[in-house]
Motif scaffolding. Sequence first.
Motif, PDB file in Angstrom:
ATOM      1  N   ALA A 293      -7.345   5.077  -4.198  1.00 51.06           N
ATOM      2  CA  ALA A 293      -8.240   5.939  -3.018  1.00 51.06           C
ATOM      3  C   ALA A 293      -7.581   7.491  -3.203  1.00 51.06           C
ATOM      4  CB  ALA A 293      -8.298   5.631  -1.832  1.00 51.06           C
TER       5      ALA A 293
ATOM      6  N   ASN B  30       0.918  -1.090   0.235  1.00 47.64           N
ATOM      7  CA  ASN B  30       0.049   0.094  -0.016  1.00 47.64           C
ATOM      8  C   ASN B  30       0.875   1.282   0.052  1.00 47.64           C
ATOM      9  OD1 ASN B  30      -2.181  -1.822   0.354  1.00 47.64           O
ATOM     10  ND2 ASN B  30      -2.873  -1.115   2.299  1.00 47.64           N
TER      11      ASN B  30
ATOM     12  N   LEU C  58      -5.804  10.637   6.859  1.00 50.21           N
ATOM     13  CA  LEU C  58      -5.056   9.375   6.864  1.00 50.21           C
ATOM     14  C   LEU C  58      -5.417   8.691   7.869  1.00 50.21           C
ATOM     15  CD1 LEU C  58      -1.603  10.505   5.590  1.00 50.21           C
ATOM     16  CD2 LEU C  58      -3.364   9.430   4.180  1.00 50.21           C
TER      17      LEU C  58
ATOM     18  N   ILE D 281      -2.768   5.243  -2.296  1.00 47.63           N
ATOM     19  CA  ILE D 281      -3.537   6.185  -1.765  1.00 47.63           C
ATOM     20  C   ILE D 281      -3.033   7.655  -2.447  1.00 47.63           C
ATOM     21  CG2 ILE D 281      -4.248   7.353   0.450  1.00 47.63           C
ATOM     22  CD1 ILE D 281      -3.624   4.899   1.859  1.00 47.63           C
TER      23      ILE D 281
ATOM     24  N   HIS E 107      -7.666  11.545  -2.075  1.00 46.90           N
ATOM     25  CA  HIS E 107      -7.952  12.369  -0.997  1.00 46.90           C
ATOM     26  C   HIS E 107      -7.543  13.919  -1.793  1.00 46.90           C
ATOM     27  CE1 HIS E 107      -9.134   9.658   1.949  1.00 46.90           C
ATOM     28  NE2 HIS E 107      -7.880   8.981   1.611  1.00 46.90           N
TER      29      HIS E 107
ATOM     30  N   GLN F 257      -6.076   4.564   7.842  1.00 45.77           N
ATOM     31  CA  GLN F 257      -5.754   4.206   6.572  1.00 45.77           C
ATOM     32  C   GLN F 257      -4.288   3.417   7.054  1.00 45.77           C
ATOM     33  OE1 GLN F 257      -6.885   5.484   2.807  1.00 45.77           O
ATOM     34  NE2 GLN F 257      -7.586   7.165   3.855  1.00 45.77           N
ATOM     35  N   ARG F 258      -4.118   2.253   6.148  1.00 45.04           N
ATOM     36  CA  ARG F 258      -2.849   1.591   6.381  1.00 45.04           C
ATOM     37  C   ARG F 258      -1.973   2.064   5.111  1.00 45.04           C
ATOM     38  NH1 ARG F 258      -0.239  -2.930   4.878  1.00 45.04           N
ATOM     39  NH2 ARG F 258      -1.875  -3.753   3.876  1.00 45.04           N
TER      40      ARG F 258
END
Length: 331
Positions: free
Chosen positions: A57, A2, A73, A28, A59, A76-77
């Motif tokens: 994802a 991730n 955050l 992310i 932001h 979230q990992r």
Amino acid sequence: MNVLVTGAAGFIGAALSQALLARGDAVIGIDNCNDYYDPSLKRARLAEIEKAGDKFAFHELDFADMGALTAALEGQRFDAIVHLGAQAGVRYSLENPAAYIHSNIVGHANMLEIARHREIGHMVYASSSSVYGGNDTLPFSVDDRADHPVSLYAATKRADEMLSESYAHLYRIPLTGLRFFTVYGPWGRPDMAMWIFTQRILAGEPIPVFNKGEMWRDFTYIDDIVSGVVAALDAPPKDDGLVKAGGSAKPHALYNIGNHRSEKLMRVIGLLEDACGRKAQIDWQPMQKGDVTRTYADIEAIQRDLGYAPTTSIDDGVPRFVDWYRSYHGL
């Protein structure tokens, strides 16, 4: 993995996000999609990322706003960070210095704090060839001094390297800084010469050429850049924990990432003329304050340590960019 990618709607960040998704990583993305250049291009890049996989994802926020960043955050990992977000552009730093302090200094410090408190396994971050300033030793080596920046943009990028050095020393965070040289290719930035020249040549408008064309740049194609960033991400610097002369063995690496070729600007203009099918009208301009005449990357270190090997020449890359530009604008 991730991976948290800042500047995900930017030129390099979008291309990297697509590459990570294509190999099965989750991404992310963070970007504030500001109006430094047309936000619609950033939205279009985000749409391309979403096509690359469903593990993305996004932001929309300013990473220099620690409260907003922390809130987004929470829960979230992520295993690693690629921090590419920044206020770019040498010339714009003369007009709006506050934007560079905010994004490049405060924002970078925020990302280091996130890496520290999350105990991230590795953070790769964007530096710049601009840190070499007026260095007249060619090619530019990571061993050269970089303490005479000739623009505020360069000064902020060098400050990022120094902040990272201290965090690696104090908190043993594995960090890798990449000094990008001139990056170009499909989905590039409208404020850069490749885009400006193509746009104006196709429109039959004069192109601004500085310093009587006596300018050289290490042009690096986007695909080669992305392969180098991925290679860096996958190889965090080791912390052997040993004290060496002058300090400790910090897990902090710095690399040039370029094409190891310094191309004269007029040759690039010639390739653009061929690809566009028309001659350029030249608007000769004096040397710009904060600019340098030549950049040229010594990439021996990144070749040795990470196996980085750029393969795209400007003879191939410039026509590819013009083809994409025509397609994107429906020309």
